[in-house]
Design an enzyme around this catalytic site. Structure first.
Site, mmCIF file in Angstrom:
data_model
loop_
_atom_site.group_PDB
_atom_site.id
_atom_site.type_symbol
_atom_site.label_atom_id
_atom_site.label_comp_id
_atom_site.label_asym_id
_atom_site.label_seq_id
_atom_site.Cartn_x
_atom_site.Cartn_y
_atom_site.Cartn_z
ATOM 1 N N GLY A 218 -59.257 48.969 120.941
ATOM 2 C CA GLY A 218 -58.580 49.920 120.639
ATOM 3 C C GLY A 218 -57.852 50.069 118.835
ATOM 4 O O GLY A 218 -56.658 48.305 119.355
ATOM 5 N N GLY B 43 -60.801 47.765 124.222
ATOM 6 C CA GLY B 43 -62.249 48.476 124.164
ATOM 7 C C GLY B 43 -63.247 48.271 123.552
ATOM 8 O O GLY B 43 -64.649 48.939 123.296
ATOM 9 N N GLU C 129 -55.147 43.430 127.940
ATOM 10 C CA GLU C 129 -54.075 44.234 127.649
ATOM 11 C C GLU C 129 -52.207 44.085 128.876
ATOM 12 O O GLU C 129 -51.592 44.375 128.209
ATOM 13 C CB GLU C 129 -53.985 45.844 128.344
ATOM 14 C CG GLU C 129 -55.839 45.720 128.162
ATOM 15 C CD GLU C 129 -56.537 45.741 128.002
ATOM 16 O OE1 GLU C 129 -58.231 46.415 127.440
ATOM 17 O OE2 GLU C 129 -56.689 45.399 128.744
ATOM 18 N N ASP D 258 -58.410 49.305 130.857
ATOM 19 C CA ASP D 258 -58.959 50.678 130.934
ATOM 20 C C ASP D 258 -60.749 50.787 130.164
ATOM 21 O O ASP D 258 -60.779 49.580 130.727
ATOM 22 C CB ASP D 258 -58.434 51.460 129.371
ATOM 23 C CG ASP D 258 -57.799 50.769 128.349
ATOM 24 O OD1 ASP D 258 -57.980 50.429 127.977
ATOM 25 O OD2 ASP D 258 -57.541 52.128 128.529
#
Length: 362
Positions: free
Chosen positions: A71, A120, A143, A151
């Site tokens: 992301g 992502g 992350e 996530d």
């Protein structure tokens, strides 16, 4: 007066025969995923789900460096430092809905996971029905190195990996190659990178399964699978300090490297990540995992370790994050539990119960 050339679209949508082709198109940032890209991809997937002329959806990335580096964390960082968190919450909401849509898509979804596929990018590709890696693939969930948590359905994928391989990957933020990616369950098929163009051409006239099978090769051996003994023993620990103690007690050289890697990560992110993986093992579905991840991600994006991690790794690039709290021993159970608590009534809520999955038109 010279006019500047119009900006390239961040994501391209093309049709070739029976395939609908999605190309992530931010090569300078290794196709980092923006909110606009998420919404555009969702809209096209909804359209193609009911288009009988589209039999297969294909996802690739432009440039030579990778499919997607994750992301757009700088946007999340700016929202954390100068915004009110709303932009981040809305991004997570729409991104996670897209992850669920891909996982439940009514037509073959082929992701070519060439080069870097991180964060992502895993959410866009590893939930697809056909996940192709090459000798250039490097997959990971990095992350914890920026004070965040896995996530995009990553906790679902990693908590269902064989043994504790997923726990190892999440806590160390390691990158894995093709053989390991297949062993962990993040990919299915291996082809040589010089066959990507041929595969794309073949998909225009041939259904996904036979097209991929015609070019698949035996994947490289999995190094992690060969190390299952020490990984499973160490990463089955009930807490992060217990895992690190087991790593230090191991005679495997790789175990010491894993402990060293974890020592540089956010203590809070490590503790919350382990709790997320353990909780997700008992959840009934990817959708339930994404709803849990949303609560955790909203809290993590607003916590000091996220902005500090992005500052150290991306903004100032001094690689010297000052985590708060600074040690694992100072991360309390109450602090970890607070990430999983229901959101307050005034906070943006998220549920997948109203998600409508597209159905095939043929």
């Amino acid at each position: 007066m010279t006019q500047s050339a119009p900006a390239e679209p961040e994501v391209l949508f093309t049709r070739d025969g029976q395939v609908g082709h999605i190309t992530l198109n931010r090569p300078r940032s290794i196709n980092a995923l923006t909110h606009g890209m998420v919404n555009a991809i969702q809209a096209v997937l909804d359209e193609w789900a009911v288009d009988a002329t589209v039999r297969t959806v294909l996802l690739t990335g432009s440039g030579e460096r990778g499919l997607c580096a994750g992301g757009d964390i700088l946007s999340l960082y700016r929202d954390a430092t100068t915004g009110d968190g709303t932009a981040a919450s809305e991004f997570f909401r729409d991104e996670y809905r897209l992850n669920a849509s891909i996982a439940n898509y009514s037509k073959p979804f082929v992701a070519i996971m060439d080069g870097l596929v991180l964060g992502g990018g895993i959410g866009l590709s590893a939930h697809g029905s056909h996940r192709v890696v090459t000798e250039r693939s490097q997959l990971g969930m990095p992350e914890t190195g920026i004070g965040f948590v896995p996530d995009v359905g990553g906790t679902w994928l990693l908590s269902h990996a064989p043994g504790e391989l997923g726990t190892f990957l999440a806590l160390t933020a390691a990158h894995v190659r093709a053989g390991d990616a297949i062993a962990i369950g993040l990919a299915d098929s291996f082809i040589a990178s010089d066959q990507i163009s041929a595969l794309i051409d073949t998909l225009a006239t041939t259904d996904a399964e036979p097209a991929i099978a015609s070019m698949s090769q035996i994947a490289p051996a999995s190094n992690l699978k060969a190390q299952r003994s020490w990984i499973d023993q160490a990463f089955a620990g009930e807490s992060v300090p217990a895992i690190i103690d087991r790593l230090h007690a191991s005679t495997a050289e790789e175990a010491q490297a894993a402990a060293e890697s974890m020592s540089s990560k956010s203590p809070t992110a490590l503790a919350v990540t382990l709790a997320s993986l353990r909780c997700t093992r008992h959840l009934p579905s990817l959708e339930a995992a994404l709803e849990q991840e949303y609560r955790v991600s909203v809290r993590a994006q607003r916590a000091p370790d996220f902005t500090e991690g992005v500052r150290a790794q991306v903004v100032d690039k001094d690689r010297q994050p000052r985590w708060s709290p600074p040690t694992l021993d100072s991360v309390t159970r109450a602090r970890v539990d607070s990430y999983f608590a229901p959101l307050e009534p005034g906070e943006p809520q998220f549920t997948l119960s109203d998600r409508v999955t597209g159905t095939s038109a043929f």
